[in-house]
Design a protein around this motif. Structure first.
Motif, PDB file in Angstrom:
ATOM      1  N   LEU A  85      30.574  50.101  41.207  1.00 52.17           N
ATOM      2  CA  LEU A  85      30.278  49.170  39.838  1.00 52.17           C
ATOM      3  C   LEU A  85      28.688  48.647  40.042  1.00 52.17           C
ATOM      4  CD1 LEU A  85      33.423  46.950  39.466  1.00 52.17           C
ATOM      5  CD2 LEU A  85      32.414  48.124  37.655  1.00 52.17           C
ATOM      6  N   ARG A  86      28.320  48.525  41.156  1.00 50.03           N
ATOM      7  CA  ARG A  86      27.071  47.883  41.632  1.00 50.03           C
ATOM      8  C   ARG A  86      25.915  48.941  41.080  1.00 50.03           C
ATOM      9  NH1 ARG A  86      26.348  43.055  43.992  1.00 50.03           N
ATOM     10  NH2 ARG A  86      28.156  42.128  44.732  1.00 50.03           N
ATOM     11  N   ALA A  87      26.259  50.225  41.600  1.00 51.54           N
ATOM     12  CA  ALA A  87      25.470  51.440  41.175  1.00 51.54           C
ATOM     13  C   ALA A  87      25.386  51.574  39.627  1.00 51.54           C
ATOM     14  CB  ALA A  87      25.987  52.830  41.782  1.00 51.54           C
ATOM     15  N   GLU A  88      26.481  51.448  38.884  1.00 51.98           N
ATOM     16  CA  GLU A  88      26.489  51.904  37.659  1.00 51.98           C
ATOM     17  C   GLU A  88      26.004  50.642  36.594  1.00 51.98           C
ATOM     18  OE1 GLU A  88      27.766  54.047  35.737  1.00 51.98           O
ATOM     19  OE2 GLU A  88      28.586  55.258  36.884  1.00 51.98           O
ATOM     20  N   LEU A  89      25.977  49.407  37.138  1.00 49.43           N
ATOM     21  CA  LEU A  89      25.373  48.293  36.403  1.00 49.43           C
ATOM     22  C   LEU A  89      23.857  47.881  37.017  1.00 49.43           C
ATOM     23  CD1 LEU A  89      28.622  46.171  36.250  1.00 49.43           C
ATOM     24  CD2 LEU A  89      27.564  47.606  34.423  1.00 49.43           C
ATOM     25  N   GLU A  90      23.444  48.663  37.914  1.00 51.55           N
ATOM     26  CA  GLU A  90      22.071  48.041  38.278  1.00 51.55           C
ATOM     27  C   GLU A  90      21.046  48.322  37.286  1.00 51.55           C
ATOM     28  OE1 GLU A  90      18.899  49.366  41.887  1.00 51.55           O
ATOM     29  OE2 GLU A  90      20.666  50.755  41.468  1.00 51.55           O
ATOM     30  N   GLY A  91      20.429  47.159  37.030  1.00 49.06           N
ATOM     31  CA  GLY A  91      19.242  46.995  36.024  1.00 49.06           C
ATOM     32  C   GLY A  91      19.741  46.618  34.663  1.00 49.06           C
ATOM     33  N   THR A  92      20.914  46.453  34.583  1.00 46.49           N
ATOM     34  CA  THR A  92      21.616  46.276  33.243  1.00 46.49           C
ATOM     35  C   THR A  92      21.690  44.587  32.879  1.00 46.49           C
ATOM     36  OG1 THR A  92      23.967  46.131  33.940  1.00 46.49           O
ATOM     37  CG2 THR A  92      23.066  48.189  33.425  1.00 46.49           C
ATOM     38  N   GLY A  93      21.497  43.918  33.748  1.00 45.45           N
ATOM     39  CA  GLY A  93      21.537  42.336  33.644  1.00 45.45           C
ATOM     40  C   GLY A  93      23.004  41.937  33.837  1.00 45.45           C
ATOM     41  N   VAL A  94      23.975  42.659  34.130  1.00 45.39           N
ATOM     42  CA  VAL A  94      25.491  42.403  34.493  1.00 45.39           C
ATOM     43  C   VAL A  94      25.426  42.190  35.766  1.00 45.39           C
ATOM     44  CG1 VAL A  94      27.791  43.000  34.402  1.00 45.39           C
ATOM     45  CG2 VAL A  94      26.271  43.734  32.584  1.00 45.39           C
ATOM     46  N   GLN A  95      26.150  40.928  36.461  1.00 49.06           N
ATOM     47  CA  GLN A  95      25.797  40.342  37.720  1.00 49.06           C
ATOM     48  C   GLN A  95      27.364  40.935  38.294  1.00 49.06           C
ATOM     49  OE1 GLN A  95      24.693  36.481  38.303  1.00 49.06           O
ATOM     50  NE2 GLN A  95      23.829  36.682  36.096  1.00 49.06           N
ATOM     51  N   VAL A  96      27.578  41.415  39.557  1.00 50.95           N
ATOM     52  CA  VAL A  96      28.700  41.858  40.208  1.00 50.95           C
ATOM     53  C   VAL A  96      29.069  40.687  41.355  1.00 50.95           C
ATOM     54  CG1 VAL A  96      29.955  43.566  41.376  1.00 50.95           C
ATOM     55  CG2 VAL A  96      28.638  44.249  39.526  1.00 50.95           C
ATOM     56  N   TYR A  97      29.956  40.067  41.558  1.00 47.62           N
ATOM     57  CA  TYR A  97      30.501  39.272  42.444  1.00 47.62           C
ATOM     58  C   TYR A  97      31.497  39.432  43.175  1.00 47.62           C
ATOM     59  CZ  TYR A  97      26.447  36.255  41.023  1.00 47.62           C
ATOM     60  OH  TYR A  97      25.483  35.260  40.668  1.00 47.62           O
ATOM     61  N   ARG A  98      31.850  39.555  44.251  1.00 46.54           N
ATOM     62  CA  ARG A  98      33.053  39.703  45.094  1.00 46.54           C
ATOM     63  C   ARG A  98      33.419  38.504  45.971  1.00 46.54           C
ATOM     64  NH1 ARG A  98      34.777  44.087  48.180  1.00 46.54           N
ATOM     65  NH2 ARG A  98      36.752  43.680  49.433  1.00 46.54           N
ATOM     66  N   GLN A  99      34.627  38.336  45.593  1.00 47.50           N
ATOM     67  CA  GLN A  99      35.196  37.017  46.617  1.00 47.50           C
ATOM     68  C   GLN A  99      36.600  37.445  46.951  1.00 47.50           C
ATOM     69  OE1 GLN A  99      35.520  32.946  44.573  1.00 47.50           O
ATOM     70  NE2 GLN A  99      35.941  32.044  46.464  1.00 47.50           N
ATOM     71  N   GLY A 100      36.929  37.567  48.009  1.00 47.71           N
ATOM     72  CA  GLY A 100      38.179  37.932  48.524  1.00 47.71           C
ATOM     73  C   GLY A 100      38.580  39.132  47.982  1.00 47.71           C
ATOM     74  N   ASP A 101      39.845  39.345  47.496  1.00 50.02           N
ATOM     75  CA  ASP A 101      40.305  40.372  46.805  1.00 50.02           C
ATOM     76  C   ASP A 101      40.207  40.442  45.401  1.00 50.02           C
ATOM     77  OD1 ASP A 101      42.063  38.591  46.043  1.00 50.02           O
ATOM     78  OD2 ASP A 101      43.944  39.261  46.830  1.00 50.02           O
ATOM     79  N   GLU A 102      38.999  39.805  44.989  1.00 53.51           N
ATOM     80  CA  GLU A 102      38.942  39.770  43.227  1.00 53.51           C
ATOM     81  C   GLU A 102      37.512  40.149  43.193  1.00 53.51           C
ATOM     82  OE1 GLU A 102      39.468  35.898  41.630  1.00 53.51           O
ATOM     83  OE2 GLU A 102      41.761  36.017  42.680  1.00 53.51           O
ATOM     84  N   LEU A 103      37.118  40.861  42.021  1.00 53.67           N
ATOM     85  CA  LEU A 103      35.697  41.211  41.833  1.00 53.67           C
ATOM     86  C   LEU A 103      35.544  40.580  40.413  1.00 53.67           C
ATOM     87  CD1 LEU A 103      35.554  45.255  42.472  1.00 53.67           C
ATOM     88  CD2 LEU A 103      34.244  43.315  43.617  1.00 53.67           C
ATOM     89  N   LYS A 104      34.392  40.173  40.086  1.00 57.66           N
ATOM     90  CA  LYS A 104      33.971  39.407  38.705  1.00 57.66           C
ATOM     91  C   LYS A 104      32.529  39.990  38.256  1.00 57.66           C
ATOM     92  CE  LYS A 104      33.927  35.135  38.800  1.00 57.66           C
ATOM     93  NZ  LYS A 104      35.226  34.502  37.864  1.00 57.66           N
ATOM     94  N   LEU A 105      32.695  40.445  36.981  1.00 60.55           N
ATOM     95  CA  LEU A 105      31.365  40.844  36.176  1.00 60.55           C
ATOM     96  C   LEU A 105      30.912  39.781  35.399  1.00 60.55           C
ATOM     97  CD1 LEU A 105      32.536  44.554  35.646  1.00 60.55           C
ATOM     98  CD2 LEU A 105      31.589  43.489  37.647  1.00 60.55           C
ATOM     99  N   ILE A 106      29.647  39.212  35.551  1.00 66.55           N
ATOM    100  CA  ILE A 106      29.457  38.480  34.405  1.00 66.55           C
ATOM    101  C   ILE A 106      28.354  38.912  33.637  1.00 66.55           C
ATOM    102  CG2 ILE A 106      27.932  36.137  34.247  1.00 66.55           C
ATOM    103  CD1 ILE A 106      28.971  35.320  37.020  1.00 66.55           C
ATOM    104  N   MET A 107      28.426  38.895  32.118  1.00 68.67           N
ATOM    105  CA  MET A 107      27.855  39.433  31.234  1.00 68.67           C
ATOM    106  C   MET A 107      27.140  38.610  30.386  1.00 68.67           C
ATOM    107  SD  MET A 107      30.354  42.394  29.991  1.00 68.67           S
ATOM    108  CE  MET A 107      30.701  43.626  31.196  1.00 68.67           C
ATOM    109  N   PRO A 108      25.782  38.047  30.681  1.00 63.40           N
ATOM    110  CA  PRO A 108      25.092  36.974  29.789  1.00 63.40           C
ATOM    111  C   PRO A 108      25.079  37.343  28.367  1.00 63.40           C
ATOM    112  CG  PRO A 108      23.924  37.661  31.923  1.00 63.40           C
ATOM    113  CD  PRO A 108      24.833  38.558  31.623  1.00 63.40           C
TER     114      PRO A 108
END
Length: 219
Positions: A85-108
């Motif tokens: 996901l980080r590789a696919e979204l690099e430079g797009t403005g979408v942020q990738v966060y990981r907390q435990g067993d959950e992943l979160k994408l933040i799209m402004p």
């Protein structure tokens, strides 16, 4: 099995996990344990505790082995998913966060929608297409799409707008071939701000769509 022997075996298991899952931090050059190692260690401890209660020392050893393998396996799966996901979204403005067993994408919202609109910007379709491609490849998640706004305008406007935006993202992901049963959409208006609504920059950060990837129930 004697307690000392159990401790020795558990120590060997932990040592094997640490030795096999050490990585180098590309920014600091330091050796560190990957997230899969942390899951594996947690699985060893949890499995040992449950096994000991059920069947004494032998149960603790079996539980440690099974728990460690299961924990490390799921952690490794999340490691790989996060990396892709980080590789696919690099430079797009979408942020990738990981907390435990959950992943979160933040799209402004400024890169996903025009002001006060819920139609996805045409320039953002390829980004969502990349997200959907990863979701199809890694299908062990439930996909929770949540829309948010800043605090201006009031709930009468903000809640429906946030839901409409979440629906737009969810529908496009499903249109790309991701199973609809995995996807849910919610609009929360100005709830759960991630920045202050008293500043222009803070309000801009609060106007967003989040995609929360949650572990799917085991089949």
């Amino acid at each position: 099995m004697q307690l000392k022997k159990l401790f020795a075996v558990a120590t060997l298991l932990v040592g094997a996990l640490l030795a096999g899952c050490q990585t180098t931090n590309p920014y600091t050059g330091e050796q560190q344990a990957s997230k899969s190692t942390k899951y594996g260690l947690g699985g060893v401890l949890a499995g040992a505790a449950i096994g000991a209660i059920a069947d004494g020392g032998d149960g603790a050893l079996k539980g440690a082995i099974i728990g460690g393998a299961a924990g490390a396996g799921y952690g490794h799966y999340l490691d790989r998913q996060e990396t892709v996901l980080r590789a696919e979204l690099e430079g797009t403005g979408v942020q990738v966060y990981r907390q435990g067993d959950e992943l979160k994408l933040i799209m402004p919202s400024n890169i996903t929608f025009d002001s006060s609109k819920s139609d996805i910007k045409s320039a953002f379709y390829p980004v969502l297409g990349s997200v959907a491609k990863v979701f199809k490849e890694y299908d062990r998640n439930l996909i929770q799409v949540v829309g948010y706004t800043d605090s201006t305008g009031g709930d009468k406007i903000n809640v429906p707008l946030s839901l409409a935006r979440a629906d737009s993202v969810a529908n496009y992901i499903a249109f790309q071939g991701v199973m609809g049963e995995r996807i849910s959409a919610y609009g929360r208006g100005s709830m759960d701000p991630i920045a202050s609504n008293k500043t222009t920059d803070g309000r801009a950060k609060n106007r967003r769509v989040e995609i929360n990837l949650l572990p799917a129930p085991q089949r």
